[in-house]
Each structure stands twice: as structure tokens, then as C-alpha cells.
Motif scaffolding. Structure first.
Motif, PDB file in Angstrom:
ATOM      1  N   GLU A 166       0.813  -1.214   0.000  1.00 45.83           N
ATOM      2  CA  GLU A 166       0.000   0.000   0.000  1.00 45.83           C
ATOM      3  C   GLU A 166       0.849   1.266   0.000  1.00 45.83           C
ATOM      4  O   GLU A 166       0.428   2.298  -0.526  1.00 45.83           O
ATOM      5  CB  GLU A 166      -0.935  -0.014   1.216  1.00 45.83           C
ATOM      6  CG  GLU A 166      -1.979  -1.122   1.164  1.00 45.83           C
ATOM      7  CD  GLU A 166      -2.838  -1.163   2.406  1.00 45.83           C
ATOM      8  OE1 GLU A 166      -2.556  -0.370   3.333  1.00 45.83           O
ATOM      9  OE2 GLU A 166      -3.766  -1.976   2.459  1.00 45.83           O
ATOM     10  N   LYS A 167       2.057   1.191   0.589  1.00 48.24           N
ATOM     11  CA  LYS A 167       2.921   2.380   0.640  1.00 48.24           C
ATOM     12  C   LYS A 167       4.036   2.331  -0.399  1.00 48.24           C
ATOM     13  O   LYS A 167       4.984   3.108  -0.315  1.00 48.24           O
ATOM     14  CB  LYS A 167       3.539   2.517   2.034  1.00 48.24           C
ATOM     15  CG  LYS A 167       2.523   2.732   3.128  1.00 48.24           C
ATOM     16  CD  LYS A 167       3.140   3.241   4.410  1.00 48.24           C
ATOM     17  CE  LYS A 167       4.163   2.313   4.986  1.00 48.24           C
ATOM     18  NZ  LYS A 167       4.710   2.798   6.290  1.00 48.24           N
ATOM     19  N   THR A 300      -2.431   1.676   6.379  1.00 50.33           N
ATOM     20  CA  THR A 300      -1.017   1.754   6.694  1.00 50.33           C
ATOM     21  C   THR A 300      -0.358   0.487   6.244  1.00 50.33           C
ATOM     22  O   THR A 300      -0.991  -0.495   5.891  1.00 50.33           O
ATOM     23  CB  THR A 300      -0.823   1.952   8.206  1.00 50.33           C
ATOM     24  OG1 THR A 300      -1.382   0.820   8.880  1.00 50.33           O
ATOM     25  CG2 THR A 300      -1.501   3.203   8.710  1.00 50.33           C
ATOM     26  N   GLY A 301       0.948   0.502   6.308  1.00 46.45           N
ATOM     27  CA  GLY A 301       1.689  -0.667   5.900  1.00 46.45           C
ATOM     28  C   GLY A 301       1.728  -1.733   6.959  1.00 46.45           C
ATOM     29  O   GLY A 301       2.255  -2.817   6.734  1.00 46.45           O
TER      30      GLY A 301
END
Length: 679
Positions: A166-167, A300-301
Motif C-alpha cells: 500500500e505504501k 497503513t503498511g
């Protein structure tokens, strides 16, 4: 999770996820962290400073130059500090954590590869250009091998790697990590889990999960059955765009649309709790009291994601939408785009609640229209609580009546399309056809008619609801959809109560949407005493009530001779009572009382009807007289006068003729007398 037996073997081939490089030029015992800086534990002084974010790495040139083309090029281009070269890597994917692992690999320090760090390390290796051209068995090769042979063969690792991506946009997308993980998850979700070790990733550790450890000893018949929704919780922890990728891949694999729709509903319940908890039976004021959670949809990761999105509603309509509201809008738009096209893939209640939030958060109009069409496909399954959607625009009405009007139009179009469609659909549309025809029945319009009548009764209390909107919505359905107009009469009466200032013409116009002949006896009795109805409607109701009561009495007294011909004769009344169940006897006694009551009411209704009929006849006579007087002209009145004069002259002539005859006789007689007298 899915973990095959070969995973442990593949893990041993790659050192159980431990990477090491024997080719390094600086002997070191590891890295040391001092504040915000990392130092190599060696006696050789550092000649390279690498800055990644807020963290500094004091390294040596040779280990880094021998394996990183990016660092080699940057040092070659830098001429500012001949003794100590400094480079900054601000846009390094994975941040300081990924660079730390890459630097340790360059120094030959063992690196543990896990599902949590493999994606960041793979992207960092690509960014640092650690290719095979510089060194055989470089970091790109080893991380790619770990991804392909270890991660993608495991259900749990595929989920965690996709979550950690996701990041890492757009590096994870460009390196096909998201695509490969999505396809791996889709394949495992669609495959038969028999004979595979299995556990739930998303469930708490305290909850026991079914596992198949002894694969060779367990038989398929004795194994615990696998629930069809076992993968819902694991997939629901993903960010929305990754969830869309997984669902799209699952559709390609051919999973049943019911399961896909159920997974979408499960995802919405987790990320949008207000859709399920607070969405049912809310009024317009309740939407303003929905609280906000601190977690946002950006995610978040971290792999221990436990949060979710909650309903975000601005205090006023003119407020700038918050970040959470924008994220919610993105979630809703994504979910609308991946809902399977088949009917009943998701419930109608879920679609209406999603539509409610879409209107509130100003979702794209094209997606809202698509969602309205989906609701129209299964509009007969809706409930009144779900239809009471507040009006979020600047409309004066409390509820969005125009929206319900559009939903009803989509339903009627869908019904007409299904009735005119061929009985045998093409093979490609087989699954969609089966999903559509399964819940299609001839009573759909009747259920929708009852729903619309209930909705009209509820919204009619709004004094801002115009008569035109009420009438258009009530007349939208065909006449065959309503077998009884009691619900419509209830809505009309409620509208008349809330709008006492309507004129006589408006009340007549409102009552035209109702058919008095479709009212039940109870509704007719109530309408006959309703002072809010126009007099003409009351007369029609009384007439229809008289017809229904007479028909009811005729049906209760008359018997079919064909039925009584073959009935056995009962000798006496006592035997009749013994042969009849007690419940039937009580029912017959109640029926007799009802018949007597109906007879009395029929007599009173007849008397009222005769009075009204006499009044109508008198009014009709007076009307005819007035109309005749107005229709007579001067020409006709002159002819009437001439005819009267002719009649009078004829009568006078008739009276004069005998007088003349008598006078002639007298004259004839008189000379005789005269002559006699002379003589």
C-alpha cells in the motif's frame, strides 16, 4: 491461510528466507544505531554518507558501488566533497527500513526475508539497480525468487505482501507485485481447499481455526467441511484498490456471483460500519449524529490492521468534505463498479443503503444512476425503512420522493424488458439469466404496489410534499398492480389530514388516483363517514359498498346445488352439532352475528341512499327547468303566442256560431209574429 507442504522445502532452498552474500570487501560484525544514524561496526572509517529520510547511514564506497548501479552513478556525478561523499535518497521505496536491509546485503550480513519486508526490499533493490550485471546473485534476483517460489505459494504471505504494497506505489504496480499477489489470492480462493493446510489470517489468534496437518492420514469424508466464506475476512483487510484487483481476478476465475456479492457486503460492513449499523431506519436528523473513527481508508503498511472507516457527515451541506469523507466516496465508487451484474448478487437492502450514502457523499452521477438501475432490478425486495432516504439536495421535501420515482421507473422498465425477452437466452448470458429468473414471479408488481402505498402514507405527512408528486408516484404503477386500494386510500386520507387547506378541486384531483370499487368493506365504511373526502367520492363509495354488501349476503345465503346434491342428509340438529367441530360452531355463531350486523347496516345504507337519490332527482328536475328556460328564444316564444291566439279565436268562433244560428231562427220567427200582428 494456504500453506502447501512444499513451502518448507522451498524455504530451505533459500536458507529459510535468510539472504547472505559472501562477497564483501569490508569485514564487519553488523550495524550499530546511534540516535538517527547507522554505523558499520568496523575499524575502517566511513567514506560514504547516505541520507534516507531522517536517517543517515555511514557506509563505505566499495561494498555499495560493487552491487548498486544507482549509488555508483550518484557518487560518480558528485564532486562536492572529495574526501566524504554524501548522497540523498529521498524517494527510495520502502524508506530507511528497506535501505538498511539492502546495505546489510551489500556488506554480506545475513538478512531475514519475511512477507512483511519482501515487497519493500524488492522495490528498493529495483530503485538501487542491484542487477545481475554488477554481481551474480544480486538482490533483485534473490528477492524475485523469494516472491515467486515462497510468497505466491502461500495464502497468508500473499495477503500480507499485498497489504504491505500500500505504501509502495507505483513501484509495486510496475514490478507486477500487486498483480501477481492478486492472482495468487484469486486462484486459492476459487480452488478446492481439500488437502491443503488452512487457517484464517484475519481472525483473532484466540479463535481456533480448522487445520489439516495430517494430510495423508485424513480422509475427505472425515475432514471438516470448509465454509464458502472462509476468505472474506482475510481479503477485507486490504485497501480498496487492492480489494478491487482481487475481486476482479476472482471474477475472471469464474467464482459464483453470490459469493462475490457476499464478499463485497462483508467488506462494506467492515470499512463502512455506518452502512449496516446506522443505515437502517434512520431519519434525516439521525444522519448528523454518526460518529467518526480515527482510522482512514488510506490504510497503513502495518500487518495488524484492525481499524475501519465510519460514517462521516459534515455538520452542514456547505462544509468542505473531510479527508475521511473523500475516502468513503472512493470506497463507495469502487464497490459500485465491482458489484456483479447478475440479479440478487447483493441484497436490495444493501443497494439502497449504499445509494443513501452515495447521495449523501456526492458520488459521481453516472455511478449513482447505475446503482439506481441495480435497485430497480430487485425493487420488489425493498422495505419501507430502506426507502425512506432523506433528501440531501436543496429540495423542500424531507424525503427524496424523486429518487423513489426513478427507482419505480427502472423497475417497470426491467419488468417490461423481462416480459418481452425471449424464453431461451444465449449461452453466454446463461448465468445472468439464471440469477434474474430465479426470483422473478408474477406477484412482484403487487408487492411493489403495497410498498409504494406504504411509502406514500409515510411521506404524505410532509406538508412540503406537492400534490403533483404524490399523484405522479401513485399513478406510476398500472391498475392491474393493485387488487385492493385500501393502502392508497390510507395514503390519501393521511395527505388530506396533513394538508387541510386543499381546495375542492384539488381534493377531487387527489381522489381520482383511487378506485372506489377496489376498496374493502371496512375502508368503504370509513370513507362513508370521512368528512375530508369530496361529496361525489362519498356517493361513489356508498354505492360500491351497497353492491359489495349485497354480493356478500348473496354469496353467504346461496348454495351451489351441485355441492349439496351429494351431501349426506343429517337426521336432526343434535347430530349436526355433534358432527361439526367446535371451532366451526363458534365461527358460525360469529358469522351469524356479522350477517345480522351487515343486514342492519345495509338497511341504514339503503335509507341514506334513497335520501340521496331523492335529493339528486329534485336537483335534476330543478336543473332541467332552469336549462329549459335558458334554451327558449324570442322566435319560439312568438310562435307560442300565435298558437295561443289561434286557439282562442277558434274557441270564440265556436261560441259565436250557435249564437248566430239562434239569432237567425229568432229573425225567422219574428216576421211571422209581425205578420200575424198586422193581420
Amino acid at each position: 491461510m494456504w500453506e502447501s507442504e512444499t513451502e518448507s522445502v522451498r524455504g530451505r532452498e533459500y536458507g529459510n528466507g535468510v539472504l547472505s552474500s559472501n562477497k564483501h570487501g569490508v569485514k564487519t560484525d553488523g550495524f550499530e544505531l546511534r540516535g538517527q544514524s547507522w554505523y558499520v561496526a568496523t575499524d575502517i572509517p566511513s567514506d560514504l554518507l547516505v541520507q534516507v529520510g531522517d536517517v543517515n547511514f555511514h557506509l563505505h564506497k566499495y561494498p555499495m558501488l560493487s552491487r548498486s548501479g544507482k549509488v555508483n552513478r550518484l557518487i560518480y556525478e558528485s564532486n562536492n566533497h572529495p574526501d566524504l561523499n554524501k548522497i540523498a535518497l529521498e524517494d527510495l521505496p520502502g524508506g530507511p527500513e528497506a535501505f538498511e536491509l539492502a546495505a546489510k546485503f551489500c556488506y554480506g550480513i545475513a538478512v531475514d526475508l519475511t512477507a512483511g519486508n519482501i515487497s519493500g526490499l524488492r522495490c528498493a533493490a529495483e530503485y538501487l539497480e542491484m542487477t545481475e550485471d554488477l554481481d551474480e546473485g544480486n538482490l533483485i534476483f534473490k528477492t524475485e525468487a523469494f516472491l515467486s517460489y515462497v510468497v505466491l505459494s502461500s495464502w497468508r504471505d500473499s495477503i500480507l505482501v499485498l497489504k504491505s504494497c500500500e505504501k509502495l506505489s507505483p513501484w509495486a504496480e510496475n514490478l507486477q507485485i500487486v498483480r501477481r499477489c492478486s492472482e495468487s489470492i484469486a486462484w486459492k480462493a476459487c480452488a478446492n481447499p481439500k488437502g491443503i493446510k488452512w487457517a484464517y489470517t484475519g481472525k483473532p489468534s484466540k479463535v481456533s481455526s480448522p487445520k489439516w496437518n495430517d494430510l495423508k492420514d485424513s480422509s475427505p469424508s472425515r475432514s471438516q467441511p470448509v465454509p464458502p466464506d472462509w476468505w472474506f475476512e482475510d481479503v477485507s483487510i486490504l485497501r480498496t484498490d487492492h480489494f478491487v484487483r482481487v475481486i476482479t481476478a476472482i471474477k475472471v476465475k469464474g467464482m459464483r456471483f453470490e459469493l462475490i456479492g457476499a464478499s463485497i457486503m462483508h467488506y462494506a460492513a467492515k470499512w463502512l460500519p455506518g452502512l449496516i449499523k446506522d443505515g437502517q431506519g434512520q431519519g434525516p436528523a439521525d444522519d448528523m449524529s454518526i460518529s467518526t473513527n480515527s482510522n482512514s481508508s488510506g490504510g497503513t503498511g502495518s500487518t495488524s490492521w484492525k481499524g475501519g472507516l465510519h460514517m462521516i457527515v459534515a455538520g452542514t451541506k456547505d462544509d468542505t468534505p473531510s479527508i475521511q469523507a473523500k475516502d468513503q466516496r472512493m470506497i463507495i465508487e469502487s464497490l459500485i463498479s465491482i458489484i456483479p451484474p447478475q440479479k440478487d448478487s447483493v441484497s436490495c437492502s444493501f443497494l439502497l443503503r449504499l445509494l443513501r450514502m452515495a447521495n449523501m457523499l456526492k458520488v459521481a452521477p453516472a455511478l449513482v444512476t447505475e446503482l439506481e438501475k441495480r435497485v430497480g432490478m430487485q425493487f420488489e425486495q425493498a422495505t419501507l425503512a430502506d426507502l425512506l432516504i432523506p433528501s440531501y439536495n436543496k429540495s423542500e421535501t424531507m424525503y427524496d420522493v424523486d429518487l423513489v420515482q426513478r427507482l419505480l421507473e427502472h423497475f417497470l422498465v426491467q419488468e417490461q424488458t423481462e416480459s418481452s425477452s425471449p424464453s431461451r437466452p444465449p449461452f453466454s448470458d446463461k448465468h445472468m439469466y439464471e440469477g434474474t429468473q430465479r426470483s422473478n414471479n408474477p406477484n412482484a408488481k403487487m408487492r411493489v404496489a403495497r410498498l409504494v402505498d406504504s411509502y406514500l402514507t409515510e411521506v404524505s405527512r410532509d406538508r412540503n410534499l406537492s400534490l403533483t408528486k404524490f399523484q405522479v408516484l401513485a399513478e406510476a404503477l398500472p391498475e392491474s398492480a393493485r387488487t385492493c386500494d385500501d393502502g392508497l386510500y390510507r395514503a390519501i386520507d393521511s395527505y388530506l389530514k396533513a394538508h387541510p387547506t386543499l381546495s375542492e378541486h384539488e381534493r377531487k384531483r387527489l381522489c381520482r388516483v383511487m378506485d372506489c370499487q377496489k376498496l374493502s368493506i371496512d375502508a368503504c365504511m370509513h370513507a362513508a363517514q370521512n368528512e375530508r373526502l369530496p361529496l361525489r367520492i362519498v356517493v361513489q363509495v356508498l354505492f360500491s359498498e351497497q353492491v359489495k354488501i349485497s354480493n356478500a349476503l348473496a354469496n353467504s345465503t346461496l348454495k351451489d346445488p351441485a355441492e349439496t346434491q351429494y351431501q349426506p342428509l343429517i337426521p336432526n340438529h343434535k347430530t349436526l352439532l355433534e358432527a361439526t367441530p367446535l371451532s366451526f360452531q363458534e365461527g358460525w355463531a360469529a358469522a351469524k352475528k356479522d350477517i345480522n350486523t351487515l343486514k342492519f347496516e345495509l338497511e341504514s345504507v339503503k335509507a341514506k341512499y334513497l335520501e340521496l337519490q331523492n335529493d339528486m332527482e329534485n336537483l335534476q328536475r330543478q336543473f332541467e327547468k332552469m336549462s329549459k328556460q335558458k334554451q327558449t328564444s324570442a322566435w319560439t316564444s312568438g310562435w307560442k303566442k300565435l298558437s295561443k291566439l289561434t286557439k282562442m279565436t277558434a274557441v270564440e268562433n265556436h261560441d259565436i256560431v250557435p249564437q248566430i244560428s239562434t239569432a237567425a231562427e229568432q229573425t225567422r220567427k219574428t216576421p211571422r209574429r209581425w205578420r200575424n200582428s198586422i193581420s
